[in-house]
Design a protein around this motif. Structure first.
Motif, short mmCIF file in Angstrom:
data_model
loop_
_atom_site.label_atom_id
_atom_site.label_comp_id
_atom_site.label_asym_id
_atom_site.label_seq_id
_atom_site.Cartn_x
_atom_site.Cartn_y
_atom_site.Cartn_z
N ASN A 104 72.48 29.90 -9.93
CA ASN A 104 71.98 29.63 -8.59
C ASN A 104 73.16 29.28 -7.70
OD1 ASN A 104 72.36 26.61 -8.64
ND2 ASN A 104 70.98 26.84 -10.37
N VAL A 139 64.69 38.04 -14.43
CA VAL A 139 64.73 37.96 -12.96
C VAL A 139 63.41 38.48 -12.40
CG1 VAL A 139 65.90 40.20 -12.78
CG2 VAL A 139 66.06 38.58 -10.90
N ASN A 143 63.50 39.43 -6.46
CA ASN A 143 64.81 38.79 -6.26
C ASN A 143 65.90 39.87 -6.22
OD1 ASN A 143 67.03 37.14 -6.16
ND2 ASN A 143 66.41 35.85 -7.87
N SER A 146 69.69 38.91 -6.77
CA SER A 146 70.06 38.63 -8.16
C SER A 146 70.15 39.91 -8.97
CB SER A 146 69.06 37.66 -8.78
OG SER A 146 69.48 37.26 -10.05
#
Length: 194
Positions: A104, A139, A143, A146
């Motif tokens: 993150n 994931v 997202n 990412s």
């Protein structure tokens, strides 16, 4: 060095711009500030910490998990400010086999290549120092940022897990992985002096 030997003291990894290091009590406020941002935790699967005290307890859990050889949580620390701006995590180890990767980053640090730079140091540590065969990352399909990072660092999409347990949620989840035999990255990483 063997898997077990990597847990005798916390491994500090140096990149061009960052130190990946153990989280300390002095980092709790910075961690709380960025991790309280809903945009940062939207795809994380867990609630934001309630306060700085909760973060301190989380750091103790991270430290204990390291001692039990269950997880390594690196704080991404700027070399210029020493402030924590994100984390990279290898955990859920199956020794000699695999680990889960998660990460993150504070919202104001997005789109600066920070996570790619950090992961390009963590992944060789997993393959060369922990002697893992597989590193995988789950994931959420929404997202996109990412997914983009994982694909840039050569992770392969394996498929969709329907209503998979993602933190405290049940949500469709994409599984990405990289195998030791596919890894073409650095064979040497810079472990910083203590």
């Amino acid at each position: 060095m063997s898997f077990n030997e990597q847990f005798q003291q916390f491994p500090i990894i140096e990149t061009e711009r960052f130190l990946l290091r153990e989280l300390q009590p002095d980092d709790a406020e910075e961690y709380y500030n960025y991790f309280s941002d809903h945009e940062v935790t939207r795809f994380w699967g867990y609630d934001s910490p309630k306060d700085v005290k909760t973060v301190m307890n989380t750091f103790v859990r991270f430290s204990n998990a390291f001692k039990r050889k269950e997880m390594i949580v690196w704080g991404i620390s700027s070399k210029t400010t020493n402030k924590i701006i994100g984390t990279c995590i290898l955990g859920n180890f199956v020794r000699g086999s695999m680990a889960n990767l998660s990460y993150n980053l504070a919202r104001e640090q997005w789109k600066q290549g920070i996570m790619e730079e950090s992961l390009r140091a963590v992944i060789p540590f997993g393959f060369h120092h922990l002697e893992l065969h597989r590193i995988q990352a789950a994931v959420m399909p929404e997202n996109i940022a990412s997914i983009h990072v994982l694909e840039k660092i050569e992770f392969k999409k394996e498929g969709l897990l329907r209503e998979y347990s993602f933190g405290t949620l049940f949500t469709d989840t994409l599984m990405y992985s990289l195998l030791a035999g596919e890894f073409k990255g650095a064979s040497v990483i810079h472990l910083a002096d203590k």
